[in-house]
Motif scaffolding. Sequence first.
Motif, PDB file in Angstrom:
ATOM      1  N   ASN A  53      -2.777  11.681  19.977  1.00 46.83           N
ATOM      2  CA  ASN A  53      -2.651  12.013  21.392  1.00 46.83           C
ATOM      3  C   ASN A  53      -1.315  11.544  21.933  1.00 46.83           C
ATOM      4  N   TYR A  57       2.187  14.159  23.582  1.00 53.51           N
ATOM      5  CA  TYR A  57       2.987  14.178  24.817  1.00 53.51           C
ATOM      6  C   TYR A  57       4.404  13.667  24.588  1.00 53.51           C
ATOM      7  N   THR A  84      10.397  18.671  37.190  1.00 56.70           N
ATOM      8  CA  THR A  84       8.992  18.547  36.823  1.00 56.70           C
ATOM      9  C   THR A  84       8.130  18.862  38.037  1.00 56.70           C
ATOM     10  N   GLY A  86       4.422  18.323  38.960  1.00 58.55           N
ATOM     11  CA  GLY A  86       3.238  17.622  38.480  1.00 58.55           C
ATOM     12  C   GLY A  86       3.645  16.410  37.661  1.00 58.55           C
ATOM     13  N   THR A  87       2.952  15.311  37.879  1.00 58.57           N
ATOM     14  CA  THR A  87       3.282  14.060  37.179  1.00 58.57           C
ATOM     15  C   THR A  87       2.211  13.767  36.137  1.00 58.57           C
ATOM     16  N   ASP A  88       2.532  14.009  34.873  1.00 60.29           N
ATOM     17  CA  ASP A  88       1.639  13.646  33.782  1.00 60.29           C
ATOM     18  C   ASP A  88       2.439  12.870  32.741  1.00 60.29           C
ATOM     19  N   LYS A  89       1.847  12.594  31.589  1.00 61.04           N
ATOM     20  CA  LYS A  89       2.521  11.779  30.563  1.00 61.04           C
ATOM     21  C   LYS A  89       3.781  12.464  30.032  1.00 61.04           C
ATOM     22  N   THR A 109      11.856  15.831  40.842  1.00 61.24           N
ATOM     23  CA  THR A 109      10.413  16.051  40.955  1.00 61.24           C
ATOM     24  C   THR A 109      10.161  17.062  42.057  1.00 61.24           C
ATOM     25  N   SER A 125       3.232  20.990  34.793  1.00 62.54           N
ATOM     26  CA  SER A 125       2.067  20.365  34.161  1.00 62.54           C
ATOM     27  C   SER A 125       0.870  21.313  34.198  1.00 62.54           C
ATOM     28  N   GLN A 127      -2.132  20.791  35.149  1.00 61.97           N
ATOM     29  CA  GLN A 127      -2.893  20.638  36.391  1.00 61.97           C
ATOM     30  C   GLN A 127      -2.293  21.465  37.519  1.00 61.97           C
ATOM     31  N   ARG A 128      -0.950  21.453  37.632  1.00 59.07           N
ATOM     32  CA  ARG A 128      -0.296  22.224  38.695  1.00 59.07           C
ATOM     33  C   ARG A 128      -0.301  23.716  38.368  1.00 59.07           C
TER      34      ARG A 128
END
Length: 205
Positions: A53, A57, A84, A86-89, A109, A125, A127-128
């Motif tokens: 995992n 990323y 970017t 969306g804020t993910d790993k 961002t 991301s 999610q977005r």
Amino acid sequence: MQSNDCTPSNMMKQIMVGLFVKPYHFCRLYTLYFMVALAFFINVLVHKAYANNAADYEISAVYIYRFSQFITWPKKSEKLTYCTLGTDKVALTLSRLLKANHSGNNIVTLTNINQINQCHIAYISPQRELDLNQIPIKQGVLTIGSGEAFLNKGGMIELRSMDNKVRPAIALTHAKKAELLISSKLLKIAILPTLEKDDHKGVQP
């Protein structure tokens, strides 16, 4: 003359007879070894899964960072702007990579997809991306994501996790509409999927 009962062969026979006469001790020993082995196996699987995992990323972030070496933009620029949404790993790791390498490239961002005009490379991301019906195709903007519908929505490069590896899937038609030229070196390792009809998608100025 009395035989010697302390020979190695006689002692081994006595031990084996004792185990069969009292199988409880044998089963208890076997169960103990089994439980230890099972605990070790589970521990290895957990750590391996975590490592895979983490690699996903991290490798995705490295891909995004390195894509600039295989893309030709319609307008040359000494410095690139990474964005970017969306804020993910992946986004956080990409930010750390850019800051650590002191390349002079900017990272921004975004709060809204409509701000994508200011980017050379835009990571969205998953999610977005779910909130978007369409990924805009802008001249000179490379869009990257990892959602399953990313390319069919108008995205250009989808990072896919396959067999513990990350591979880029590229929508060449979308990249061409944005006037981006992708190196054959990148295309050799990429997946070139068949997309749904996208006649309704055009270059947005």
